[in-house]
Scaffold this motif. Structure first.
Motif, PDB file in Angstrom:
ATOM      1  N   THR A  88       0.855  -1.184   0.000  1.00 49.40           N
ATOM      2  CA  THR A  88       0.000   0.000   0.000  1.00 49.40           C
ATOM      3  C   THR A  88       0.893   1.237   0.000  1.00 49.40           C
ATOM      4  O   THR A  88       1.747   1.390   0.876  1.00 49.40           O
ATOM      5  CB  THR A  88      -0.913   0.015   1.239  1.00 49.40           C
ATOM      6  N   ILE A  89       0.699   2.097  -0.997  1.00 51.88           N
ATOM      7  CA  ILE A  89       1.538   3.285  -1.163  1.00 51.88           C
ATOM      8  C   ILE A  89       0.628   4.465  -1.494  1.00 51.88           C
ATOM      9  O   ILE A  89      -0.264   4.356  -2.339  1.00 51.88           O
ATOM     10  CB  ILE A  89       2.557   3.099  -2.306  1.00 51.88           C
ATOM     11  N   GLY A  90       0.861   5.592  -0.843  1.00 50.48           N
ATOM     12  CA  GLY A  90       0.075   6.761  -1.181  1.00 50.48           C
ATOM     13  C   GLY A  90       0.378   7.925  -0.263  1.00 50.48           C
ATOM     14  O   GLY A  90       0.979   7.760   0.801  1.00 50.48           O
ATOM     15  N   PHE A  91      -0.045   9.106  -0.676  1.00 55.05           N
ATOM     16  CA  PHE A  91       0.133  10.282   0.168  1.00 55.05           C
ATOM     17  C   PHE A  91      -0.747  10.161   1.409  1.00 55.05           C
ATOM     18  O   PHE A  91      -0.281  10.230   2.538  1.00 55.05           O
ATOM     19  CB  PHE A  91      -0.205  11.552  -0.617  1.00 55.05           C
ATOM     20  N   ALA A  92      -2.038   9.960   1.186  1.00 49.38           N
ATOM     21  CA  ALA A  92      -2.945   9.653   2.296  1.00 49.38           C
ATOM     22  C   ALA A  92      -3.242   8.162   2.255  1.00 49.38           C
ATOM     23  O   ALA A  92      -3.382   7.581   1.173  1.00 49.38           O
ATOM     24  CB  ALA A  92      -4.236  10.452   2.163  1.00 49.38           C
ATOM     25  N   GLY A  93      -3.325   7.524   3.401  1.00 48.42           N
ATOM     26  CA  GLY A  93      -3.706   6.123   3.434  1.00 48.42           C
ATOM     27  C   GLY A  93      -5.104   5.944   2.872  1.00 48.42           C
ATOM     28  O   GLY A  93      -5.914   6.882   2.866  1.00 48.42           O
ATOM     29  N   PRO A  94      -5.437   4.754   2.371  1.00 47.13           N
ATOM     30  CA  PRO A  94      -6.748   4.536   1.763  1.00 47.13           C
ATOM     31  C   PRO A  94      -7.914   4.910   2.673  1.00 47.13           C
ATOM     32  O   PRO A  94      -8.881   5.541   2.216  1.00 47.13           O
ATOM     33  CB  PRO A  94      -6.739   3.037   1.458  1.00 47.13           C
TER      34      PRO A  94
END
Length: 497
Positions: free
Chosen positions: A169-175
């Motif tokens: 899981t990768i992202g600026f904001a978590g899902p």
């Protein structure tokens, strides 16, 4: 087996005997946040770590390096003041000693209980990271599952090589945060390593078991000098039998190898933009030729036309080559830049211009090879090099014959093609191409393996010519020659006579 703790990740990449650094840098409770002191105590007891980040100095395959490992079990691997300070000191220590850094992140982002003091670690870590940039020491970052928030949006994304764990899981904001903020469910594949790769946000997805090997391969030796001096360019002889339209059809033959087929194996550079028509890799095995950065067009990806994101990928590769003093090789084969409304809105002309500028001013040796069709400015942006080679049945034109015929309201394509002077030998006669590289009899598609070998030999010979000077004939260069960019790189295009 996938490591679980920060210490296990350090064991994965470093030889036995590594040493922890900065373990005395620990979090306090600067905001006197309710319950935080107890949370810190419990996290230390649970993980055996004094903080969410461990920094170690050790050796990987004979190369000293600094490793940063996140402990997700310590308050979700969150980055507070102490964790950020450890990262800053890791970069500064590596810069002072001239060694690489590898970071293995697993984090939810900035530590909420330390408020803005925690968030300030985003610029703080990037400031320290710049010290490593100044020393030209590599920084690898491996995005573990999960990596989000202020870590992903700060020093992690500044890595020279940004890799991810499969399915992370990768992202600026978590899902969960993203859904709560937008009030909408996320697409199924959102916030995954695979989606990040498809959009040019990471360089490659690397299995955990391959991480140590991949770091070691990139850190291998680089040399410039006489080891490849035996290579030569097999020059094609002009033929009176072939006409321009025949050459156009040969250059476009569906069985002909395209630019991507000429790529040697090596470390992939996948960031820059979501465009599969541009592929970039480091030629890890071309040791005696400075381990060049190869930039290739793939005419069989979609329409084969390069989009704005593709040119951004090219420029990132040029910057990478400049930072690590690697030669650049471009492999050209495209009908041209993408002219769609979407590409216009995304600034296709601006991206082509910026790519010309980056390649013309790159402070390293550069070699371009047109291995198929060179379509107008979208292809020429990759040709502005010290040496410009073209395959025997390659073509390069201001516009495709079909386009020229349409503008001129003519239907005699063969005649129009001849009038454009677009064949390899004509380009050499015009002073634009330096050499015409011979192809196997019948064309590159008749014997792709041999065609690729001939082009590789020509590239090696061109790089050797750029690197060697008479007074250097018996020495091995550590840095590119001083007269790069060459005068030829600039003067080639001043064609007024």
């Amino acid at each position: 087996m996938t490591p679980r703790s920060a210490r296990e990740w350090l064991d994965l990449v470093l030889d036995p005997g590594w040493t922890l650094l900065f373990d005395d840098v620990v979090s306090g409770d600067p905001l006197e946040f309710p319950g935080y002191a107890e949370q810190l105590r419990a996290a230390r007891e649970k993980t055996g770590c004094s903080e969410s980040v461990l920094v170690a100095e050790g050796v990987l395959a004979g190369q000293r390096m600094i490793a940063i490992a996140f402990e997700f079990g310590f308050l979700g691997g969150s980055m507070g003041v102490a964790a950020g300070e450890r990262i800053c000191r890791a970069f500064e220590h590596a810069a002072a000693t001239g060694v690489p850094v590898v970071a293995m992140t697993a984090t939810g982002g900035a530590r909420m209980q330390e408020g803005m003091l925690a968030l300030s670690q985003m610029p703080a870590t990037l400031i320290a990271r710049e010290k490593l940039v100044a020393e030209r020491a590599p920084f690898f970052c491996y995005l573990r599952n999960p990596t989000t928030g202020g870590v992903f949006a700060s020093f992690a994304s500044s890595a020279d090589l940004l890799w991810a764990e499969p399915h992370a899981t990768i992202g600026f904001a978590g899902p969960r945060v993203a859904e709560s903020m937008t009030g909408e469910p996320l697409p199924e594949a959102s916030h995954t390593a695979e989606t990040a790769l498809a959009h040019g946000l990471i360089d490659e997805i690397v299995p955990v078991a391959d991480l140590r090997k991949r770091v070691s391969e990139f850190l291998g030796p680089v040399s410039y000098g006489i080891a490849g001096a035996g290579h030569s360019i097999e020059e094609a002889q002009p033929s009176t039998a072939a006409d321009a339209w025949t050459e156009v059809t040969l250059a476009r033959d569906a069985k002909r190898p395209t630019g991507a087929d000429y790529l040697p194996g090596g470390t992939i550079l996948g960031r820059g933009g979501p465009d599969a028509s541009i592929l970039v890799c480091v030629a890890d095995d071309w040791l005696e030729h400075g381990r060049p950065i190869f930039i290739a067009q793939n005419r069989f990806s979609g329409t084969g036309r390069t989009h704005p994101g593709g040119y951004r990928r090219v420029r990132r590769a040029i910057g990478f080559a400049a930072r690590f003093r690697r030669p650049i090789v471009t492999l050209i084969d495209t009908p041209g830049a993408d002219p769609s409304a979407g590409s216009e809105a995304d600034g296709i002309a601006r991206e082509i211009s910026a790519t010309f500028e980056a390649l013309l001013t790159a402070p390293v040796p550069t070699v371009a090879v047109c291995v198929g069709e060179g379509g107008s400015g979208g292809a020429l942006a990759l040709a502005a090099c010290d040496v410009f080679l073209i395959s025997e049945h390659g073509t390069f034109s201001v516009i495709a014959p079909e386009g020229a015929a349409s503008i001129l309201r003519r239907d005699d394509l063969e005649t129009v093609a001849n009038e454009l002077r677009l064949t390899a030998h004509e380009l050499k006669a015009l002073g634009l191409a330096d050499h015409v590289v011979a192809e196997p009899e019948g064309g590159a598609h008749a014997d792709p393996h041999r065609a690729i070998s001939k082009v590789h030999g020509a590239i090696m010979a061109a790089l050797q010519e750029l690197h060697l000077r008479p007074e250097q004939a018996d020495v091995e260069e550590v840095l590119p020659p001083p007269d790069i960019p060459s005068a030829r790189r600039f003067e080639r295009w001043r064609v007024y006579r």
